[in-house]
Design a protein around this motif. Structure first.
Motif, PDB file in Angstrom:
ATOM      1  N   LEU A 110      29.937  24.506  40.328  1.00  0.00           N
ATOM      2  CA  LEU A 110      30.232  24.038  41.810  1.00  0.00           C
ATOM      3  C   LEU A 110      29.754  22.963  42.144  1.00  0.00           C
ATOM      4  N   THR A 111      30.900  22.307  42.122  1.00  0.00           N
ATOM      5  CA  THR A 111      30.520  20.391  41.748  1.00  0.00           C
ATOM      6  C   THR A 111      31.058  20.013  43.342  1.00  0.00           C
ATOM      7  N   GLY A 112      31.800  20.339  43.999  1.00  0.00           N
ATOM      8  CA  GLY A 112      32.501  19.614  45.774  1.00  0.00           C
ATOM      9  C   GLY A 112      31.203  19.919  46.433  1.00  0.00           C
ATOM     10  N   GLY A 113      29.761  19.863  46.365  1.00  0.00           N
ATOM     11  CA  GLY A 113      28.842  19.432  47.457  1.00  0.00           C
ATOM     12  C   GLY A 113      28.654  20.469  48.885  1.00  0.00           C
ATOM     13  N   ASN A 114      29.782  21.183  48.824  1.00  0.00           N
ATOM     14  CA  ASN A 114      29.170  22.698  49.530  1.00  0.00           C
ATOM     15  C   ASN A 114      29.292  23.863  48.325  1.00  0.00           C
ATOM     16  N   ALA A 115      28.656  25.139  49.387  1.00  0.00           N
ATOM     17  CA  ALA A 115      29.200  26.192  48.727  1.00  0.00           C
ATOM     18  C   ALA A 115      28.596  27.553  49.848  1.00  0.00           C
ATOM     19  N   GLU A 116      28.810  28.763  49.781  1.00  0.00           N
ATOM     20  CA  GLU A 116      29.225  29.949  50.313  1.00  0.00           C
ATOM     21  C   GLU A 116      28.975  30.863  49.538  1.00  0.00           C
ATOM     22  N   ILE A 117      27.852  31.508  50.490  1.00  0.00           N
ATOM     23  CA  ILE A 117      26.723  32.622  49.874  1.00  0.00           C
ATOM     24  C   ILE A 117      27.261  33.689  50.977  1.00  0.00           C
ATOM     25  N   SER A 118      27.694  34.360  50.260  1.00  0.00           N
ATOM     26  CA  SER A 118      28.184  35.824  50.844  1.00  0.00           C
ATOM     27  C   SER A 118      27.944  37.407  49.656  1.00  0.00           C
ATOM     28  N   GLY A 119      27.568  38.212  50.997  1.00  0.00           N
ATOM     29  CA  GLY A 119      27.145  39.843  50.447  1.00  0.00           C
ATOM     30  C   GLY A 119      26.793  40.638  50.808  1.00  0.00           C
ATOM     31  N   SER A 120      27.798  40.960  51.993  1.00  0.00           N
ATOM     32  CA  SER A 120      27.091  42.016  52.890  1.00  0.00           C
ATOM     33  C   SER A 120      26.385  42.064  53.994  1.00  0.00           C
ATOM     34  N   PHE A 121      26.132  40.526  54.634  1.00  0.00           N
ATOM     35  CA  PHE A 121      25.306  40.148  55.340  1.00  0.00           C
ATOM     36  C   PHE A 121      25.653  40.428  56.954  1.00  0.00           C
ATOM     37  N   THR A 122      24.588  41.291  57.989  1.00  0.00           N
ATOM     38  CA  THR A 122      24.690  41.341  58.536  1.00  0.00           C
ATOM     39  C   THR A 122      24.206  40.117  59.999  1.00  0.00           C
ATOM     40  N   GLN A 123      24.985  39.579  60.700  1.00  0.00           N
ATOM     41  CA  GLN A 123      25.416  38.855  61.061  1.00  0.00           C
ATOM     42  C   GLN A 123      23.269  37.618  61.548  1.00  0.00           C
ATOM     43  N   GLU A 124      22.106  39.096  61.300  1.00  0.00           N
ATOM     44  CA  GLU A 124      20.724  38.510  61.676  1.00  0.00           C
ATOM     45  C   GLU A 124      20.120  37.840  60.216  1.00  0.00           C
TER      46      GLU A 124
ATOM     47  N   ALA B  86      17.028  49.850  36.530  1.00  0.00           N
ATOM     48  CA  ALA B  86      18.379  50.068  38.094  1.00  0.00           C
ATOM     49  C   ALA B  86      18.056  49.406  39.142  1.00  0.00           C
ATOM     50  N   SER B  87      17.529  47.484  38.139  1.00  0.00           N
ATOM     51  CA  SER B  87      17.240  46.024  38.965  1.00  0.00           C
ATOM     52  C   SER B  87      18.785  45.989  38.744  1.00  0.00           C
ATOM     53  N   ALA B  88      18.884  45.571  36.622  1.00  0.00           N
ATOM     54  CA  ALA B  88      20.141  45.390  36.541  1.00  0.00           C
ATOM     55  C   ALA B  88      21.317  45.649  37.182  1.00  0.00           C
ATOM     56  N   SER B  89      21.362  46.972  36.534  1.00  0.00           N
ATOM     57  CA  SER B  89      22.533  47.927  37.437  1.00  0.00           C
ATOM     58  C   SER B  89      23.027  47.658  38.766  1.00  0.00           C
ATOM     59  N   GLU B  90      22.177  46.980  40.058  1.00  0.00           N
ATOM     60  CA  GLU B  90      21.835  47.002  40.920  1.00  0.00           C
ATOM     61  C   GLU B  90      22.542  44.885  40.886  1.00  0.00           C
ATOM     62  N   SER B  91      21.834  44.464  40.167  1.00  0.00           N
ATOM     63  CA  SER B  91      22.557  43.373  40.256  1.00  0.00           C
ATOM     64  C   SER B  91      24.170  43.337  39.640  1.00  0.00           C
ATOM     65  N   ALA B  92      24.390  43.625  39.340  1.00  0.00           N
ATOM     66  CA  ALA B  92      25.691  43.820  39.158  1.00  0.00           C
ATOM     67  C   ALA B  92      26.918  44.502  39.803  1.00  0.00           C
ATOM     68  N   ALA B  93      25.860  45.576  40.578  1.00  0.00           N
ATOM     69  CA  ALA B  93      26.864  46.321  41.472  1.00  0.00           C
ATOM     70  C   ALA B  93      27.274  45.545  42.580  1.00  0.00           C
ATOM     71  N   ASP B  94      26.286  45.273  43.849  1.00  0.00           N
ATOM     72  CA  ASP B  94      26.180  44.433  44.887  1.00  0.00           C
ATOM     73  C   ASP B  94      25.269  43.547  44.989  1.00  0.00           C
ATOM     74  N   PRO B  95      25.595  41.817  43.759  1.00  0.00           N
ATOM     75  CA  PRO B  95      23.975  41.073  44.301  1.00  0.00           C
ATOM     76  C   PRO B  95      25.169  40.354  45.180  1.00  0.00           C
ATOM     77  N   ASP B  96      24.288  39.111  46.066  1.00  0.00           N
ATOM     78  CA  ASP B  96      24.542  38.429  46.937  1.00  0.00           C
ATOM     79  C   ASP B  96      25.367  37.220  45.754  1.00  0.00           C
ATOM     80  N   LYS B  97      26.618  36.603  46.286  1.00  0.00           N
ATOM     81  CA  LYS B  97      27.151  35.862  45.235  1.00  0.00           C
ATOM     82  C   LYS B  97      27.404  34.102  46.297  1.00  0.00           C
ATOM     83  N   ALA B  98      27.769  33.853  45.235  1.00  0.00           N
ATOM     84  CA  ALA B  98      27.672  32.307  45.377  1.00  0.00           C
ATOM     85  C   ALA B  98      29.249  31.515  45.230  1.00  0.00           C
TER      86      ALA B  98
END
Length: 594
Positions: free
Chosen positions: A345-359, A146-158
């Protein structure tokens, strides 16, 4: 113009039942809510229930005094709450007091020494590569993949800046936990086992090198076996095991850890050595991305040294398949996020996305920022109260309250006689409202009834009784002027109302100021005093005044019975005011006037 006004007043005076019905409905609703919530008694503070109270003072590094601010203090509170919850503690309180103090109240039944060590140390944040992961507990047994499938299907993304990245191949998505374990073993051996050449095998140096290589390989195999055994046995649904996961692991060593995935299930991990330190993060913030459909994201900016480290680790991870293309953000040995990467990621900054709520985005950003905060906490005081001592204090407080209430009742009975019936009913209504609201505030805002709060409730008895006395005395003054009871009740109310409001406003203002400027348990006194002052206004307006209006229509009170407390004779009332006709000059009388 006067007649309609009198009619409206008369109509309002004739329906006091509306106010009584309103407050009765409020009492029933609040009481029903109390029983429905299952919290039928007020939550007790540490000094009454027993436990440990720890006061921590924030200290900044030289030249970084501005680091002690509300945002950073709130982040520290959130991290300390995670630590206390990791100990399996229920009903613990972690809150800021003033501008640089944090109070941690831990109830009885908890190892106070362990709690002190947990909350008093500075948080450590690391970025570690993920070597293996799966859902922990019953879910993992039912579905190992389950965990491997979940990681591929809906992980956070950098991603690097605004560039998007898709998950790298899904070949490992269906891999079982066992196959992941073998892959981890190979990865660990490849990292830990030094290379050896076949040349110069006969030379002493080559022989020594081969011997050292064999020894290192055996040591690595032993460490790998222990790590895999710990990973297999780890159950992250157990709070005790979560707290001990990764305990003692060094920065340059692999470790096991726990964390919650986006579905709220506990996940267990094998993580590689730390590649990036929390102090390498220069800034992090939660941003709503309006350019793409990513929604809430977390942006990170790295220091000069952190930029190179982050580029190196993301470059290595991008060549792997899931879950080994993920890095774990680890705070206090707990994984708070595990985004994947598909490019360096070499630019000195990065963005993490993945269906976050504001909180969720703000919480992760705060934790990332905390890794670079120049803050530490010094233990100011530790107070331990046994349950027996807390019980004695509560009993003493209740006895004091009972004595104070008894004295007030005796005074009312002696001085106001029949009017004391109205006053006692008003006190009862006030007590019911206070108790029910305190019981509801426990689970709602974490309010805990401590000994100073009990003192505030006792003081409130006098404040509440004083409001009744003000009104009763205004009514009695009107009777002394020669008016009957019903007009006296209505004429005395406006004057009494102003006095009651001014008096309660002063009490509430004092309580509010005390609550704002005080630190520690004194706030409990101020909060209770302010709450009961507000309830006093509600009770006087919606219960005491309407009830006295109804009682004024009863013969016992209206006739001025000597036991009513409104006897005109005993009050020294003037003769009733009567209109007299103006004197007329002597002379013939007009028949119409006669």
């Amino acid at each position: 113009m006067a007649a309609p006004k009198k009619g409206r007043n008369a109509s309002a005076q004739s329906k006091p039942g509306r106010s009584l019905a309103l407050i009765l409905i409020a009492i029933v609703a609040l009481t029903g809510g109390m029983f429905a919530s299952g919290h039928t008694t007020p939550r007790l503070g540490i000094d009454l229930a027993g436990g440990t109270s720890i006061t921590l003072r924030a200290e900044s590094e030289p030249g970084q005094e501005s680091a002690i601010n509300k945002t950073n203090m709130d982040t520290a509170v959130e991290i300390m709450e995670r630590r206390v919850n990791g100990l399996g503690v229920s009903e613990a309180e972690v809150q800021t007091q003033g501008d640089r103090n944090i109070i941690v109240n831990i109830p009885k039944g908890t190892n106070s020494e362990e709690a002190r060590q947990q909350v008093g140390t500075t948080a450590k944040l690391y970025f570690r590569p993920v070597l293996a992961t799966e859902v922990s507990g019953a879910a993992a047994t039912a579905s190992p993949s389950a965990s491997a499938s979940e990681s591929a299907a809906d992980p956070d993304k950098a991603t690097d800046g605004d560039e998007s990245a898709s998950p790298s191949g899904s070949a490992s998505a269906s891999a079982s936990a066992t196959s992941q374990g073998r892959a981890v073993t190979d990865a660990l051996k490849a990292d830990a086992t030094p290379s050896a050449t076949a040349s110069d095998s006969a030379s002493p140096s080559a022989s020594a090198s081969a011997s050292a290589s064999a020894s290192a390989s055996a040591s690595a195999d032993d460490a790998t076996s222990k790590l895999q055994a710990a990973y297999t046995a780890l159950d992250c649904t157990d709070a005790t095991q979560r707290a001990k996961a990764g305990e003692g692991a060094k920065d340059d060593e692999s470790m096991v850890a726990c964390g919650q995935n986006s579905q709220g299930a506990w996940q267990k991990y094998i993580l590689g050595p730390a590649e990036v330190d929390g102090t390498d993060v220069d800034d992090a913030s939660a941003v709503f991305n309006t350019q793409t459909a990513a929604g809430w994201t977390v942006t990170m900016e790295f220091t000069k040294g952190g930029t190179k480290k982050f580029a190196d680790i993301t470059g290595k991870l991008a060549q792997n398949q899931s879950p080994q293309n993920q890095f774990a953000i680890v705070l206090d040995n707990e994984v708070v996020s595990d985004p994947y990467v598909s490019q360096a990621l070499t630019g000195g900054n990065a963005e993490i996305s993945g269906s976050f709520t504001q909180e969720e985005a703000q919480s992760l950003a705060n934790m990332l920022s905390y890794g670079a905060l120049p803050l530490s906490f010094k233990e100011d005081s530790v107070t331990t109260v046994t349950a027996a001592l807390g019980g004695d204090q509560l009993e003493a407080g209740l006895i004091a309250g009972a004595i104070g209430l008894a004295l007030v009742v005796l005074y009312l009975l002696f001085y106001y006689r029949g009017l004391s019936f109205i006053a006692l009913l008003s006190l009862l209504v006030s007590a019911i409202l206070t108790y029910v609201i305190m019981a509801l505030l426990g689970p709602t805002i974490g309010f805990a009834l401590n000994l100073p709060a009990v003192c505030g409730a006792i003081v409130a008895i006098g404040i509440t009784a004083d409001s009744f006395i003000v009104y009763f005395e205004r009514v009695r003054d009107e009777i002394r002027e020669g008016r009957s009871l019903r007009p006296a009740v209505e004429r005395g109310w406006p004057r009494a109302r102003r006095t009651i409001l001014v008096s309660d406003f002063v009490s509430f203002l004092a309580a509010a100021v005390l609550f704002i400027v005080s630190v520690g348990k004194v706030q409990g006194f101020a909060f209770t005093l302010g709450l009961t002052t507000l309830l006093d206004v509600v009770v006087v307006f919606l219960f005491t005044k309407p009830l006295l209006t109804l009682m004024a229509r009863r013969t016992f009170f209206a006739s001025g019975h000597k036991w009513s407390g409104l006897d005109p004779k005993s009050l020294g009332a003037k003769p009733p005011l009567r209109r007299t006709r103006p004197s007329r000059p002597a002379g013939p009388v007009d028949p119409k006037e006669a």
